[in-house]
Design a protein around this motif. Structure first.
Motif, PDB file in Angstrom:
ATOM      1  N   UNK A 211       0.773  -1.238   0.000  1.00  0.00           N
ATOM      2  CA  UNK A 211       0.000   0.000   0.000  1.00  0.00           C
ATOM      3  C   UNK A 211       0.802   1.284   0.000  1.00  0.00           C
ATOM      4  N   UNK A 212       2.057   1.257  -0.446  1.00  0.00           N
ATOM      5  CA  UNK A 212       2.823   2.514  -0.506  1.00  0.00           C
ATOM      6  C   UNK A 212       2.271   3.414  -1.612  1.00  0.00           C
ATOM      7  N   UNK A 213       2.492   4.686  -1.447  1.00  0.00           N
ATOM      8  CA  UNK A 213       2.155   5.666  -2.483  1.00  0.00           C
ATOM      9  C   UNK A 213       3.433   5.960  -3.286  1.00  0.00           C
ATOM     10  N   UNK A 214       3.267   6.444  -4.527  1.00  0.00           N
ATOM     11  CA  UNK A 214       4.465   6.675  -5.379  1.00  0.00           C
ATOM     12  C   UNK A 214       5.526   7.549  -4.705  1.00  0.00           C
ATOM     13  N   UNK A 215       5.092   8.569  -3.951  1.00  0.00           N
ATOM     14  CA  UNK A 215       6.085   9.463  -3.330  1.00  0.00           C
ATOM     15  C   UNK A 215       6.828   8.771  -2.193  1.00  0.00           C
TER      16      UNK A 215
END
Ligand code: IPD
Length: 263
Positions: A211-215
């Protein structure tokens, strides 16, 4: 600009904005004690640090796009996008734990599954470390070249993270259960960008998190690959909370097998 020049720009801006984050946290503690809550101070600092990064990039690279945690996207015309997390590890920052980082990456393309990372900087302002990489130029912490580690006979030193939504915790703990048989120990540092930098530095052998975000991963992923490692985001069944894996090629294959394919 070459990838090395983009990296140098990322380093310069990460240093400046890290200093702002550190200063705001120190000032905010006394401010929060008198008038506003610490949560407001943290949110304000997040926005202010991103605004500084965005303004500096707009001045230096007006044709590039922007994708930031706080202020969203801005289209560019150069084909290069800056992917920015002003304070990765916000809970640590809010809690006075020094493990947080400014993460700045320059990528070619817009889709995280297809873009080509060109340059990145992950800066820990309290610890005082600057991790950086440029495509085909290697990864460094300050002046020292980074090289990922292979797990020793006692097993892999792994790190992970848990989403902020409590409904995901049971599933994430089941994932931990699947990898612990090959682990020497497990860390939950609280900053994905820092975890990836530590994998690149060989301080950690591997990392897994859903669930990481691109940033959260844009700069850290380049650090890992430029340090000789592998970073992947396999699809698996949970397409909403994609799995992110980092480490040596062999360890990443084993983590993927255990987490996604082991019955
Ligand atoms: C978070 C941190 C944390 C990770 C979360 C991220 P933020 O980023 O990287 O380690 O477990 O998934 O969202 O919100 O502090 O920028």
């Amino acid at each position: 600009m070459s990838p090395a020049e983009l990296r140098d720009l990322a380093i310069e801006i990460a240093r400046e904005s890290g200093e702002l984050a550190r200063r705001r946290r120190a000032e905010g503690v006394s401010l929060a004690a008198t008038k506003s809550s610490l949560a407001d101070i943290v949110t304000e600092a997040d926005r202010e640090v991103e605004a500084l990064i965005r303004a500096r990039l707009a001045a230096e690279r007006p044709d590039d796009g922007f994708l930031g945690e706080e202020s969203g996207t801005g289209a560019g015309t150069s084909g290069i996008t800056w992917v920015v997390d002003p304070i990765d590890g916000t809970v640590n920052y809010a809690s006075g734990i020094p493990l947080y980082a400014v993460s700045i990456a320059a990528v070619e393309g817009e889709d995280p599954d297809r873009w080509t990372p060109l340059a990145g900087a992950v800066h820990s302002p309290v610890v005082g470390e600057m991790f950086s990489a440029a495509r085909a130029e290697g990864a460094f912490v300050d002046g020292t070249r980074l090289r990922i580690a292979e797990p020793g006979p006692a097993g892999a030193l792994l790190a992970t993270g848990f989403g902020y939504d409590p409904s995901t915790h049971v599933g994430d703990l089941a994932t931990v259960g699947r990898v612990m048989p090959i682990a020497r120990d497990l860390r939950r540092g609280g900053s994905a960008a820092t975890d990836l930098a530590y994998v690149a530095a060989g301080r950690l052998d591997g990392y897994f998190e859903r669930g990481l975000q691109p940033w959260d991963f844009a700069a850290g992923a380049l650090l890992v690959t430029e340090a000789g490692g592998r970073f992947i985001r396999p699809e698996g069944a949970d397409v909403v909370r994609r799995l992110n894996l980092a480490g040596s090629a062999e360890l990443v294959t084993e983590l993927e097998r255990r987490i996604l394919h082991q019955p």
